[in-house]
Design a protein around this motif. Structure first.
Motif: not given
Length: 727
Positions: A419-441
């Motif tokens: 959660x810590x690195x993900x929170x840091x990433x989200x803070x750095x995402x500019x407004x209006x940008x797209x976020x694509x998350x890929x994984x194996x549930x």
């Protein structure tokens, strides 16, 4: 064993952790002493406790566990001490003049009557005070170390404690030794508890119970990935840890003193979490909801998709086309699927189409291995999340004030992120940008704190595309076929397989012997590869075929001799495969390439090889080219990695994987653990174990519950957003 004498010469010293190598004059006998010391100088008299050990490279050494200090007691020792470099501007000539003037009383003069030093030519009042201040500070450190040593605290830990509290150390420790649990990294409850017992602290004191609660939440977060614990479970765990069978008393402490803790209500169940986890998951939820509600680009992509299919001679299925369109148009998209379902194809297509339209795309993954695999598969540069954000000690250069310069961020293996690195990433995402998350549930939840992918899917707030069609090429791999069979609770098959095998062995000792033979000879000869291309995985840490035993035996067979260093009964040799076991944001690295790139930070799960050992320190070259020097005090963070746990292998891919399956806990030997292990293999997977135990794993759908708050926070933040903006 105790020896007494004088420091003759400092050969080596690491100021960060205090590790020192010195020549020590043990009353006429010269001894090489090594260990962790507070600042010491030539001429100091010491009493050293330790034992003689033989070092293969450096010969006989006295390994120090504790040190006691006494003032230099003769003119020659005092002169050496003053000219050792501790006192700025005091060289041999000045030191000799001072000692000639004040004799055996020199150190008392420096401490109590520094103005008298001004009688020496070249020493003014200001310089005299500086010399006195330096001497007093050095003495204070040593007094603190001695004070803590009396209560069983090692020199290394004592130095860490002093760096935090400085001159208040003794006051803090004596008034509330349990404060160390909250303030000092590396101090657990049991260490503080032993200290408190010696200081006479009551076993049911508020300080003790509060520290136990805080420690349990820390451990639950750091070792088991929980971001909170239910109230009842937390109280029961506190009873178990403290042996204070008084639940009302513990509940009273929990209710009256929540400094550093937060109370939460998750699905109607009362719980508690560290304040840091509360703030982090709430911040993640708020940012995700904001990104989710970004305006859709509403681009018509049918023509571009047809062109991409023709150019690359592929046919995208319905779900793949949906994933690509959603990833480009929607604010936040989740793409999940098992091996062979085309996740990489989707990433390549998204990158290609957006590139043609002039959009800037950032590719990233939580680990170096995953980022490297992403780069190789797409032909575009992918960075680790830490590198993407520009790690600078524990802060990031890219943040909410200076965001990423991109339009779309694609993160692979998202379930590996904490959660810590993900929170840091989200803070750095500019407004209006797209976020694509890929994984194996269907893989194991991450070792790290949180349950990001599962919580986001469970919230049902984000476009989620499930890929379940296996590509024709992937169907030719029995690794892929059997991964999906295991995921569907079916036994793997090996008939006519060229890349998936099972070696049925019933006894743990036979399992171990077979794995050693395969990893060292049989598979390298069969595939004409190096043993370095083979990764052994085990679900269990202990046992005959557990991680520790297999690591020890594989080291003996694959790397039996050479320069080595021993740390806490663990042997590290040049050539050993090793893994970093914790995030270290401050350790320095450089790359031995034409750019001579350098920086800080090595992270949990990074794998490398020891390339040199010298003076008790070793150099590791990691797979991304980073060269890192580990001093003796840093070796706690390394483990040999010929065999690693399945959990530690997440996010990585290896040419060949050998999986040990023995009997064990129902909660550990699960279907998704075996599925995760098999999906780590690229060219060959081999399971070694008892048929009955393998079948038990395949049929075992048990999933350990991960206590996390993100799903709940997402729903609550969505409701707030609707209330404020009506959308």
């Amino acid at each position: 064993m105790v020896i007494r004498g004088t420091v003759d010469e400092i050969i080596f010293r690491n100021e960060e952790n205090g590790y020192t190598v010195m020549n020590f004059d043990a009353d006429g006998t010269l001894v090489v002493a090594v260990g962790v010391f507070p600042f010491i100088s030539q001429g100091e008299r010491l009493e050293l406790t330790g034992e003689n050990k033989f070092n293969a490279k450096f010969g006989e050494q006295f390994v120090v566990s504790n040190v006691d200090f006494s003032k230099p007691n003769d003119a020659d020792s005092i002169k050496k001490y003053l000219s050792s470099g501790l006192f700025r501007g005091v060289g041999e000539i000045t030191a000799e003049t001072i000692v000639k003037k004040f004799g055996a009383e020199t150190l008392d003069i420096i401490e109590k009557y520094p103005h008298m030093l001004a009688q020496i030519s070249g020493i003014g009042p200001k310089r005299a005070q500086e010399i006195s201040k330096c001497y007093i500070e050095n003495s204070r450190i040593k007094d603190t170390v001695l004070f803590l040593q009396k209560y069983g605290i090692t020199t290394a830990l004592a130095l860490k404690i002093y760096k935090h509290y400085e001159e208040d150390t003794a006051i803090v420790v004596q008034s509330n030794p349990y404060k160390l649990v909250e303030d000092i990294e590396g101090v657990g409850f049991l260490t503080a508890d032993r200290l408190a017992e010696k200081l006479g602290v009551d076993r049911d004191s508020k300080f003790r119970l509060k520290a136990a609660i805080y420690y349990i939440l820390q451990e639950a977060s750091g070792k088991n990935g929980h971001t909170y614990l239910p109230r009842e479970l937390l109280i029961k765990e506190t009873v178990r840890l403290t042996d204070v069978d008084d639940e009302p008393r513990i509940a009273e402490v929990l209710d009256e003193d929540r400094n550093g803790l937060r109370e939460v209500l998750i699905d109607g169940e009362q719980g508690y979490c560290l304040s840091l986890n509360y703030l982090t998951e709430n911040s993640i939820a708020a940012k995700l909801i904001n990104l989710r509600n970004s305006d859709s680009l509403d681009l018509d992509l049918d023509t571009e998709l047809r062109n991409y299919e023709q150019t690359n001679d592929i046919v995208l299925d319905v779900q793949q086309r949906l994933a690509i369109k959603s990833a480009i148009n929607d604010g936040v998209v989740i793409i999940t699927g098992g091996p062979g379902t085309g996740k990489t194809t989707i990433i390549k297509c998204i990158t290609s189409i957006l590139g043609q339209r002039g959009f800037e795309v950032a590719l990233s993954a939580p680990t170096g291995r995953a980022a490297k695999r992403m780069s190789e598969a797409t032909g575009a540069e992918a960075k680790t999340l830490h590198r993407l954000l520009g790690i600078n000690t524990k802060n990031f250069d890219i943040n909410e004030l200076d965001t990423l310069d991109c339009d779309v961020i694609i993160v692979d293996e998202i379930s590996m992120a904490d959660i810590y690195i993900f929170n840091a990433l989200l803070k750095a995402v500019p407004d209006g940008a797209r976020l694509v998350l890929v994984g194996d549930k269907d893989q194991l939840p991450s070792v790290a704190c949180g349950n990001i992918l599962a919580d986001m899917i469970a919230s049902e707030l984000f476009t989620t595309v499930y890929l379940d069609e296996i590509y024709r090429q992937a169907k030719e791999s029995m690794i892929v076929v059997n991964a999906h069979r295991i995921n569907n609770s079916q036994m793997p098959v090996t008939k006519n397989s060229k890349d998936f095998f099972i070696d049925y062995k019933s006894q743990p000792s036979d399992i171990k012997d077979s794995i050693i033979s395969m990893a060292s000879k049989r598979i390298p000869e069969f595939l004409d590869i190096s043993p370095r291309d083979i990764q052994v995985l085990s679900p269990m840490k202990k046992g005959i075929a557990g991680v520790e035993a297999l690591n020890e035996r594989l080291q003996q067979v694959l790397n039996p001799e050479g320069k080595q260093v021993v740390y806490k009964n663990r042997i590290f040799r040049v050539g050993d495969k090793v893994m970093q076991t914790v995030n270290n944001y401050t350790i320095e690295w450089l790359k031995n390439d034409i750019f001579r790139e350098n920086g800080t930070g090595v992270f949990n799960g990074d794998i490398g090889y020891i390339i040199d050992i010298s003076n008790g320190s070793l150099i590791v070259e990691f797979e991304d080219g980073k060269l890192v020097t580990y001093q003796a005090g840093d070796l706690e963070e390394l483990m040999t990695a010929y065999c690693i746990s399945v959990h530690k292998s997440q996010g990585s891919e290896f040419p060949v994987v050998i999986i040990a399956v023995t009997g064990g806990s129902y909660a550990i030997l699960t279907k998704n653990l075996l599925y995760t292990a098999v999906t780590r293999a690229k060219k060959m997977a081999v399971i070694v174990g008892d048929e009955e135990n393998i079948e038990k794993m395949v049929k075992n759908n048990y999933i350990t519950r991960r206590f996390s708050m993100l799903r709940d926070f997402l729903i609550k933040n969505r409701a707030k957003f609707q209330k404020l903006w009506g959308v």
